[in-house]
Design an enzyme around this catalytic site. Sequence first.
Site, short mmCIF file in Angstrom:
data_model
loop_
_atom_site.label_atom_id
_atom_site.label_comp_id
_atom_site.label_asym_id
_atom_site.label_seq_id
_atom_site.Cartn_x
_atom_site.Cartn_y
_atom_site.Cartn_z
N ARG A 150 0.86 -1.18 0.00
CA ARG A 150 0.00 0.00 0.00
C ARG A 150 0.90 1.23 0.00
O ARG A 150 2.04 1.20 0.48
CB ARG A 150 -0.90 0.03 1.23
N LYS A 174 -1.64 -2.50 7.95
CA LYS A 174 -2.83 -2.07 8.69
C LYS A 174 -2.86 -2.75 10.06
O LYS A 174 -2.46 -3.90 10.20
CB LYS A 174 -4.10 -2.43 7.91
N HIS A 249 -3.17 2.24 -5.53
CA HIS A 249 -3.85 1.03 -5.05
C HIS A 249 -4.16 0.07 -6.19
O HIS A 249 -4.28 -1.14 -5.97
CB HIS A 249 -5.12 1.39 -4.28
N ARG A 252 -1.52 -2.44 -6.50
CA ARG A 252 -1.70 -3.54 -5.54
C ARG A 252 -2.67 -4.57 -6.12
O ARG A 252 -2.45 -5.78 -6.02
CB ARG A 252 -2.22 -2.97 -4.22
N HIS A 275 -3.52 -9.37 4.35
CA HIS A 275 -4.95 -9.33 4.66
C HIS A 275 -5.25 -10.08 5.95
O HIS A 275 -4.65 -11.11 6.24
CB HIS A 275 -5.75 -9.98 3.52
N TYR A 284 -10.02 -10.72 -5.64
CA TYR A 284 -9.08 -10.71 -6.76
C TYR A 284 -9.19 -11.97 -7.62
O TYR A 284 -8.47 -12.11 -8.61
CB TYR A 284 -7.65 -10.58 -6.25
#
Length: 308
Positions: A150, A174, A249, A252, A275, A284
């Site tokens: 990211r 994150k 993004h 990504r 994730h 995806y």
Amino acid sequence: MTRNYDLEEIYATPLEAFTIWMKQSGYTNATKKEYLREVLDYLHTLNERPVQEAGKLQVVGFLVSKQGTAGDKTRNRTLSAIRSFYAALIDFELATRNPALEVKKSKTEKNKIPVYLEENDLEKALSYIEGRYRDRNLSLFLLMGYCGLRVGEVHRINLPHFKKAKGTLEVLGKGRKWNEIPLPELLVQCLSKVEKERIKPNSQREEAFFVSQKGRRLSIRQIQKIATQIFDELKKNNPHLMDMKLSCHKLRHSFATMLLNNNVDIRVVKELLGHASIETTMIYTHINDEQKRNAMTTIIVPQVAIPK
């Protein structure tokens, strides 16, 4: 109507808890600012009522009030802000339930296929990276397009995070979760050169890997601007991409799609992307037109008489 500074006084403790919680969770400055704005708008609708007493009705009512000016993506981001707000209150024992979790996200947004660059277009983009800071900008692009980082993760990279001997990069993602990413050999070489030629920062304590010409950590906005310039050149020379909305993004998305098209186990893709849930990675697993055509070539239709 209650003004913002009045709300900040009425809901001082919940807002302070939320601010601390977001900082502790590693939210970017842009996200913190936007989430606080959304939460203040939500608090306006409570009419000074304690946040602990608000329920699903209040959350849905707030979302409905914004329907005329907001699409599915904006609605879901607003909902995420309120969910995070109540998660913070629960974490600090200021609330016992999260009514925003009882509200479903927009299905349109959830089922939307991510925009991504095909592998050959991603490779073409590299040829448009040039200029005085070519090596630095090439590294930025490769980290997002060929490692799936990211933009905020790239922004936070410090010198000690690059493990040249191991050929890996430690990434702070994150939720302040660390992830060690194995790097392609070409990227190891590129990062090594950037590290060697790195501009000396103004502050001796600054450990930023990517430094601007002014001697400060390269900002998220600067990284986005560099990517936009590359995308503009790519589109100019490739008309089929002209209407595609490209961003950091989307690189990504391209990385994730490339891995899955190369039959990499989705559990491995999940770990590389950092994730929390494999359901996020599942978006995806889209099928492109060529894959559909190839699938149909395996179907043998029996020879039958076609009516005239």
